[in-house]
Design an enzyme around this catalytic site. Sequence first.
Site, PDB file in Angstrom:
ATOM      1  N   LYS A  34       7.567  20.854 -36.034  1.00  0.00           N
ATOM      2  CA  LYS A  34       6.408  21.075 -35.151  1.00  0.00           C
ATOM      3  C   LYS A  34       5.272  21.716 -35.955  1.00  0.00           C
ATOM      4  O   LYS A  34       5.474  22.108 -37.109  1.00  0.00           O
ATOM      5  CB  LYS A  34       6.806  21.963 -33.974  1.00  0.00           C
ATOM      6  CG  LYS A  34       7.327  23.326 -34.384  1.00  0.00           C
ATOM      7  CD  LYS A  34       7.903  24.088 -33.217  1.00  0.00           C
ATOM      8  CE  LYS A  34       8.500  25.394 -33.700  1.00  0.00           C
ATOM      9  NZ  LYS A  34       8.511  26.445 -32.733  1.00  0.00           N
ATOM     10  N   ARG A 132      11.743  33.862 -22.770  1.00  0.00           N
ATOM     11  CA  ARG A 132      10.522  33.060 -22.922  1.00  0.00           C
ATOM     12  C   ARG A 132      10.790  31.774 -22.153  1.00  0.00           C
ATOM     13  O   ARG A 132      10.645  31.750 -20.952  1.00  0.00           O
ATOM     14  CB  ARG A 132      10.287  32.835 -24.421  1.00  0.00           C
ATOM     15  CG  ARG A 132       8.890  32.535 -24.814  1.00  0.00           C
ATOM     16  CD  ARG A 132       8.760  32.395 -26.318  1.00  0.00           C
ATOM     17  NE  ARG A 132       9.714  31.441 -26.908  1.00  0.00           N
ATOM     18  CZ  ARG A 132       9.757  31.124 -28.185  1.00  0.00           C
ATOM     19  NH1 ARG A 132       8.907  31.672 -29.034  1.00  0.00           N
ATOM     20  NH2 ARG A 132      10.627  30.250 -28.644  1.00  0.00           N
ATOM     21  N   TYR A 264     -18.422  41.644 -48.276  1.00  0.00           N
ATOM     22  CA  TYR A 264     -18.863  42.122 -46.959  1.00  0.00           C
ATOM     23  C   TYR A 264     -18.402  43.558 -46.718  1.00  0.00           C
ATOM     24  O   TYR A 264     -17.267  43.916 -47.038  1.00  0.00           O
ATOM     25  CB  TYR A 264     -18.292  41.234 -45.851  1.00  0.00           C
ATOM     26  CG  TYR A 264     -19.000  39.913 -45.740  1.00  0.00           C
ATOM     27  CD1 TYR A 264     -20.355  39.849 -45.419  1.00  0.00           C
ATOM     28  CD2 TYR A 264     -18.323  38.727 -45.972  1.00  0.00           C
ATOM     29  CE1 TYR A 264     -21.009  38.628 -45.322  1.00  0.00           C
ATOM     30  CE2 TYR A 264     -18.965  37.504 -45.882  1.00  0.00           C
ATOM     31  CZ  TYR A 264     -20.313  37.470 -45.557  1.00  0.00           C
ATOM     32  OH  TYR A 264     -20.958  36.271 -45.472  1.00  0.00           O
ATOM     33  N   MET A 312     -15.247  33.670 -45.771  1.00  0.00           N
ATOM     34  CA  MET A 312     -14.865  32.363 -45.239  1.00  0.00           C
ATOM     35  C   MET A 312     -14.493  31.374 -46.350  1.00  0.00           C
ATOM     36  O   MET A 312     -13.542  30.602 -46.232  1.00  0.00           O
ATOM     37  CB  MET A 312     -16.013  31.784 -44.404  1.00  0.00           C
ATOM     38  CG  MET A 312     -15.623  30.536 -43.639  1.00  0.00           C
ATOM     39  SD  MET A 312     -16.979  29.804 -42.726  1.00  0.00           S
ATOM     40  CE  MET A 312     -17.244  30.992 -41.439  1.00  0.00           C
TER      41      MET A 312
HETATM   42  C1  LIG Z   1      13.671  26.291 -30.236  1.00  0.00           C
HETATM   43  C2  LIG Z   1      13.503  26.442 -31.721  1.00  0.00           C
HETATM   44  N1  LIG Z   1      14.536  26.138 -32.515  1.00  0.00           N
HETATM   45  C3  LIG Z   1      14.439  26.257 -33.864  1.00  0.00           C
HETATM   46  C4  LIG Z   1      13.301  26.726 -34.462  1.00  0.00           C
HETATM   47  C5  LIG Z   1      13.243  26.882 -35.968  1.00  0.00           C
HETATM   48  O1  LIG Z   1      13.146  28.249 -36.292  1.00  0.00           O
HETATM   49  P1  LIG Z   1      13.047  28.715 -37.821  1.00  0.00           P
HETATM   50  O2  LIG Z   1      11.741  28.203 -38.329  1.00  0.00           O
HETATM   51  O3  LIG Z   1      13.065  30.207 -37.751  1.00  0.00           O
HETATM   52  O4  LIG Z   1      14.200  28.129 -38.517  1.00  0.00           O
HETATM   53  C6  LIG Z   1      12.212  27.069 -33.657  1.00  0.00           C
HETATM   54  C7  LIG Z   1      10.995  27.587 -34.276  1.00  0.00           C
HETATM   55  O5  LIG Z   1      10.243  28.355 -33.768  1.00  0.00           O
HETATM   56  C8  LIG Z   1      12.311  26.925 -32.251  1.00  0.00           C
HETATM   57  O6  LIG Z   1      11.307  27.241 -31.432  1.00  0.00           O
END
Ligand SMILES: Cc1ncc(COP(=O)(O)O)c(C=O)c1O
Length: 371
Positions: A34, A132, A264, A312
């Site tokens: 992701k 969550r 800055y 920046m």
């Molecule tokens: C549901 C879920 N599983 C697995 C992972 C992978 O986690 P990591 O990057 O700590 O291995 C994530 C990452 O946030 C996640 O949200």
Amino acid sequence: MHQVRARIHLAALKHNLDEVKKMSPESRIVSVIKANAYGHGITEVARALQDSDAFAVARMDEALFLRQQGINKIIFLLEGVYEQDCYKLCEQYHLIPVVYCMEQFQWLQNYFAENNNSSLTYWLKLDTGMHRLGLQKTELNHLSDILQTLPDNRKPAGIMSHFACADEINNPFNQQQLELFEQLTVLPFKIQRSMANSAAIIAMPESHYDWVRPGIMLYGVSPFEDRVFKEAAGNSELELKHVMTLESELIAVKHLKKGDCIGYGSSWCCPQDMTIGVVGIGYGDGYPRHARPGTPVLMHKHRLPLVGRVSMDMITINLQALYQHGITPALGDRVILWGEGLLVEQVAQCSDTIAYELLCQITQRVTIEYE
Ligand SMILES: Cc1ncc(COP(=O)(O)O)c(C=O)c1O
């Protein structure tokens, strides 16, 4: 032409996947890609990680993009769907939605009722303490009565949960979550289970179950505060290789006098006459604005400290150590911000953040090159 590059070592990515396999030989692997594969480029990473059993993304648009790119492996949608109609897309594009609340489950039942021939598979997500996403214990109890009455092809294929504190090896909450998961997933029908992210893959073999879900370790980054895996991994020989090297170049050299202040806010002033280098990278590229003076960069294999605030498009560094080693820096010299020879975890520590954030926040201005 391009000053700022992120070089992605695909061989290192594959090596890290092999390390996951070594650590969890009995489990299948769903590689978490992701957020543009944690900033590394989702398509190229998916292609390089073809030896995974599946991929996981957070959102529908990420999954559809992967399909457009010709990636046809199983894809988990970790955040499931936000409206009923999206189950149609899951079916059409062979995505596995995760169902984490009763509304999503009800939408799914509606979808199945309207689509008798559906072959959509889905997973459930349990809340074992992260609070969550995930079904609460009472919701699952209620649901399991309903699930039992469903035909096999309408039951969930699997059930997952997520650790809140897996990066803290000795935190007793990890065991509590695991025990709850173990207890709640005893269901009267066969179901696959998944719990472990990178930290748990390394430190909690008892949490591996049927599927492991590595993210950060694939990119060569430690999920722990340090990279001493020996303790975490119970003495097994885990070696992660960094995947991203972020680099730019020297764009100016300034000879300043004692008391001259830089950047800055004029917040950093020269304690003596000194030579400062200006490097063409800044928070507009994703370099952390909060990096403190002293944060290391690498030039000609020497660590040089950041001085003054991050702007920046630029940062300023103290070049003194190069001269001390008989090296005269020149415009265009390569500067490594993290990666080869300099851990991104260390830069994160100097910026009061975590490596995950630094990798994800690389901006579109940075050219990604694969090698
Ligand atoms: C549901 C879920 N599983 C697995 C992972 C992978 O986690 P990591 O990057 O700590 O291995 C994530 C990452 O946030 C996640 O949200």
